[in-house]
Design an enzyme around this catalytic site. Structure first.
Site, short mmCIF file in Angstrom:
data_model
loop_
_atom_site.label_atom_id
_atom_site.label_comp_id
_atom_site.label_asym_id
_atom_site.label_seq_id
_atom_site.Cartn_x
_atom_site.Cartn_y
_atom_site.Cartn_z
N GLU A 107 0.86 -1.18 0.00
CA GLU A 107 0.00 0.00 0.00
C GLU A 107 0.90 1.24 0.00
O GLU A 107 1.32 1.73 1.03
CB GLU A 107 -0.92 0.00 1.22
CG GLU A 107 -1.96 1.11 1.17
CD GLU A 107 -2.86 1.14 2.39
OE1 GLU A 107 -3.84 1.90 2.37
OE2 GLU A 107 -2.58 0.41 3.36
N HIS A 128 -5.59 6.20 -2.03
CA HIS A 128 -4.98 7.46 -1.58
C HIS A 128 -4.75 8.38 -2.79
O HIS A 128 -3.64 8.80 -3.07
CB HIS A 128 -3.69 7.18 -0.83
CG HIS A 128 -3.92 6.49 0.47
ND1 HIS A 128 -4.14 7.16 1.65
CD2 HIS A 128 -3.99 5.17 0.78
CE1 HIS A 128 -4.33 6.29 2.63
NE2 HIS A 128 -4.26 5.07 2.13
N HIS A 133 -10.18 0.58 0.10
CA HIS A 133 -11.04 1.18 1.14
C HIS A 133 -11.86 2.37 0.62
O HIS A 133 -11.57 3.53 0.88
CB HIS A 133 -10.27 1.52 2.41
CG HIS A 133 -8.97 2.24 2.27
ND1 HIS A 133 -8.79 3.37 1.49
CD2 HIS A 133 -7.77 2.01 2.86
CE1 HIS A 133 -7.55 3.79 1.60
NE2 HIS A 133 -6.91 2.98 2.42
N ASP A 177 -8.50 -3.67 7.37
CA ASP A 177 -7.46 -2.65 7.38
C ASP A 177 -6.87 -2.52 8.79
O ASP A 177 -6.45 -1.45 9.22
CB ASP A 177 -8.00 -1.30 6.91
CG ASP A 177 -6.91 -0.30 6.54
OD1 ASP A 177 -5.75 -0.74 6.34
OD2 ASP A 177 -7.19 0.90 6.48
#
Length: 410
Positions: free
Chosen positions: A133, A198, A219, A281
């Site tokens: 990530e 992100h 997410h 997460d």
């Protein structure tokens, strides 16, 4: 009868599309041999009596950082084992260890430790590969990712990382970053799942990303663009794009903190159980008391505060990962979002298995699949977890060897 023959009786078996009441499930040599309505003709098998509880596929968490006080970036094989054992107690039978934005050296070190761990036997959740990530993210949507290490995709760097380990299965990237589209193509060519995360991308950016291999949104709603105005005109962001592109998969942190009930309902209504995966997460504070903690490496991570059932940045300006376990996800969306249990389980099992490409042998209770099984009560409290037919967690602290001694009643 083989000593590995097990029959689970007196339970409600959750398949992807129905619940078999008072069914029986037969396991042989770690595989599901049969799923039956009524009595199974395997009378010599050792018995686990589910005692009227639910029998479901083991939960599959495709985005998890830690738990039980450990993180996958702690720099030790013991940390991997601790996380695997912790989450198995809450029904997770398989997971995708996730490492955060950091230096190239730390990413490569974490991959090397993973490769070392999977070469040995771990008691706890199975590892399915590594999810990286970062670090190729938008600074504006960094969330709790360490800004010291956020940067653009660099072929010299990511080729070195890719060549360092065969275990990378997923990589989350902001697709609007320079060089992100050819990077997505490269990942797909190597059988690695590119995911959008992100990111401050607009709709056209997301469409181009999807065309270049990015088929999952990391997410959903967290650290990403929604409707925005530029030069007075409105544009759709990642959230709207995920809804508009039917084939785009999404994952959500259904811990009851990251998303309110109305958004959980909206995701389910538009994307459905077949395109939505539940993820924890989870960071190291999962299954631990609230208070001060660390996100990422114990020696080089970020200080966070755990309160109200979630991790936050110390100034409380943003969440910093969840403290959820898989059972909490299933329990939350059934209780607060009114999602049927059968669909909640599918979002924690069959859907993530398909997204990762492991649905040919896990994620559903069908003959031939691995006997990764969880038994839970009406409140989704875990009674027992089995991986390949072996008990790795039992509420009453029994083990697989106990099955050979007597019938187990849960």
């Amino acid at each position: 009868m083989s000593k590995n023959d097990i029959k689970i009786i007196n339970g409600h078996i959750i398949t992807p599309y129905r619940v078999i009441k008072n069914g029986e499930l037969f396991i042989r040599n770690g595989k599901i041999e049969a799923v039956c309505e009524g009595k199974a003709d395997m009378e010599d098998a050792q018995i686990i009596d589910a005692n009227g509880h639910y029998i479901a596929p083991g939960f599959i968490d495709i985005h998890v950082h830690g738990g039980g006080g450990s993180d996958f970036m702690d720099g030790s094989t013991d940390a991997f084992v601790q996380v695997a054992e912790t989450h198995a107690r809450y029904g997770t039978t398989a997971m995708l260890p996730t490492i955060l934005t950091s230096t190239k050296a730390e990413i490569i070190r974490s991959l090397a430790l993973y490769d070392q761990v999977v070469a040995s036997t771990v008691r706890g959740s199975r590892f399915l590969g590594v999810h990286i990530e970062g670090p190729y993210f938008s600074m504006q949507q960094r969330g709790a990712q360490d800004p010291r290490y956020i940067r653009d995709p660099d072929p010299a760097e990511y080729f070195e990382i890719l060549e360092s380990s065969p275990s990378i299965k997923r990589w989350s990237v902001a697709p609007e970053k320079e060089g992100a589209l050819p990077f997505g193509q490269l990942l797909r060519e190597r059988g690695i799942l590119p995911s959008i995360a992100h990111s401050d991308a607009l709709y056209n950016d997301v469409v181009h990303a999807f065309e270049n291999g990015y088929s999952l949104v990391t997410h959903l709603y967290s650290a990403m663009s929604g409707v925005t105005r530029r030069n007075a005109f409105r544009y759709g962001g990642i959230i709207e794009s995920a809804y508009l592109i039917d084939e785009m998969d999404v994952e959500i942190i259904a811990d009851g903190r990251h998303l309110p009930p109305e958004l959980l309902k909206l995701v389910y209504k538009i994307k459905g159980a077949d395109r939505t995966a539940l993820i924890t997460d989870a960071m190291r504070a999962a299954a631990m008391p609230e208070g001060r903690s660390i996100l990422g490496s114990a020696t080089n991570g970020m200080d966070v505060l755990v309160e109200d059932g979630v991790a936050k940045l110390p100034d409380r300006s943003a969440f910093a990962g969840s403290t959820a376990t898989a059972d909490r996800l299933v329990r939350t969306i059934t209780e607060v979002a009114d999602i049927p249990l059968i669909d909640a389980v599918r979002m924690m099992t069959a859907t993530p298995a398909r997204i990762l490409g492991v649905d040919s042998y896990m994620g559903s209770l069908v003959p031939g699949n691995d006997a990764d099984i969880v038994i839970f009560d009406q409140g989704v409290n875990i009674m027992m977890t089995l991986i390949k037919g072996r008990i790795v967690y039992d509420r009453d602290e029994r083990t697989s060897t106990d099955i050979t001694k007597e019938k187990i009643t849960i």
